[in-house]
Design a protein around this motif. Sequence first.
Motif, mmCIF file in Angstrom:
data_model
loop_
_atom_site.group_PDB
_atom_site.id
_atom_site.type_symbol
_atom_site.label_atom_id
_atom_site.label_comp_id
_atom_site.label_asym_id
_atom_site.label_seq_id
_atom_site.Cartn_x
_atom_site.Cartn_y
_atom_site.Cartn_z
ATOM 1 N N ASP A 81 0.839 -1.198 0.000
ATOM 2 C CA ASP A 81 0.000 0.000 0.000
ATOM 3 C C ASP A 81 0.886 1.265 0.000
ATOM 4 O O ASP A 81 1.878 1.320 0.737
ATOM 5 C CB ASP A 81 -0.834 -0.056 1.304
ATOM 6 N N HIS A 82 0.527 2.261 -0.803
ATOM 7 C CA HIS A 82 1.178 3.584 -0.752
ATOM 8 C C HIS A 82 2.702 3.581 -0.792
ATOM 9 O O HIS A 82 3.340 4.218 0.046
ATOM 10 C CB HIS A 82 0.743 4.349 0.504
ATOM 11 N N HIS A 174 -7.410 8.972 5.681
ATOM 12 C CA HIS A 174 -6.844 7.840 6.422
ATOM 13 C C HIS A 174 -6.948 8.113 7.920
ATOM 14 O O HIS A 174 -6.861 9.256 8.360
ATOM 15 C CB HIS A 174 -5.363 7.672 6.075
ATOM 16 N N HIS A 202 -9.865 4.650 -0.464
ATOM 17 C CA HIS A 202 -8.934 4.680 0.669
ATOM 18 C C HIS A 202 -9.626 5.376 1.832
ATOM 19 O O HIS A 202 -10.508 6.203 1.636
ATOM 20 C CB HIS A 202 -7.653 5.431 0.284
ATOM 21 N N ASN A 224 -10.642 -0.174 0.884
ATOM 22 C CA ASN A 224 -9.633 -0.370 1.923
ATOM 23 C C ASN A 224 -10.168 -0.044 3.316
ATOM 24 O O ASN A 224 -10.752 1.022 3.528
ATOM 25 C CB ASN A 224 -8.447 0.566 1.684
#
Length: 275
Positions: A81-82, A174, A202, A224
Amino acid sequence: MYTTMIPMMVQAKKDKKGVPAFNIHALEVVPMMARTAEGKGSPVILQVSVSTAKYIGFQLLADIVREVAEPMEIPVALHLDHASSLDDIEAALAGGFSSVMYDGSRLPLDENIQNTKRAVALARAANASIEAELGIVGRGKIIEAYPYTDPADAKEFVAETGVDALAVGIGTHHGQYKAKTEIRLDILDQIHQAVDIPLVLHGGTGVKEEDVKTCVRLGMLKLNFGTELNVSWVNRAKRVFAEAEPDDSLRELMLLCNAAMAETIARKIDLVRDV
Ligand SMILES: [Zn+2]
């Protein structure tokens, strides 16, 4: 079975269902995550941050996920991820990850496109799937002037890079679990009409459940969830460990905490599969 996210996305599009992606916080949760998805008959993407991947070790993590996934009938992918560094993407692919994300969302569009193209080439050479990001997914507090994804940029980005899935900024954050976000479903609708690849949600924890279902209908096929899983584990742990004796089995104590996370996972699977 252990796969990339590509066959999952193809099937998800056909079925009009989302594929849940859950953040691994520690090795202890890996078998529980896969088995919870298996119990639901749902495909699942297990994903890690670069820092968690480095903490566990890219290859050790991939070996364990593969070992857990191979005997299962459901498709299971392991996704980085990321990643904002191509070196980390190379390390993940060399270690056996089946999927990666290159995140150049804080770069100018051209630079993001150029770097993403390099990441796509690395992923293709390793037969892995690749996600990229355009527009910004926030972190922590809600910001005012929000860098939403421009649908025209998204169209250009997808055509230029050939990525398998695209994370877009529609107002999600997030790490948000104390309140829910007002997301821009109108912008998502425009992006969905502009591009024909799966989009990625996200910051799923901070999105209202009815909005999550709308996101699936508007082309977000990878959804996610990380923070809420962590919160459910830690909240259970605070109680379990407060009541425990020092010589109680650590395994038994952790299983009680895992059970709390499994309940959250099962709920999220129902949320994205039944839209
Ligand atoms: Zn994210």
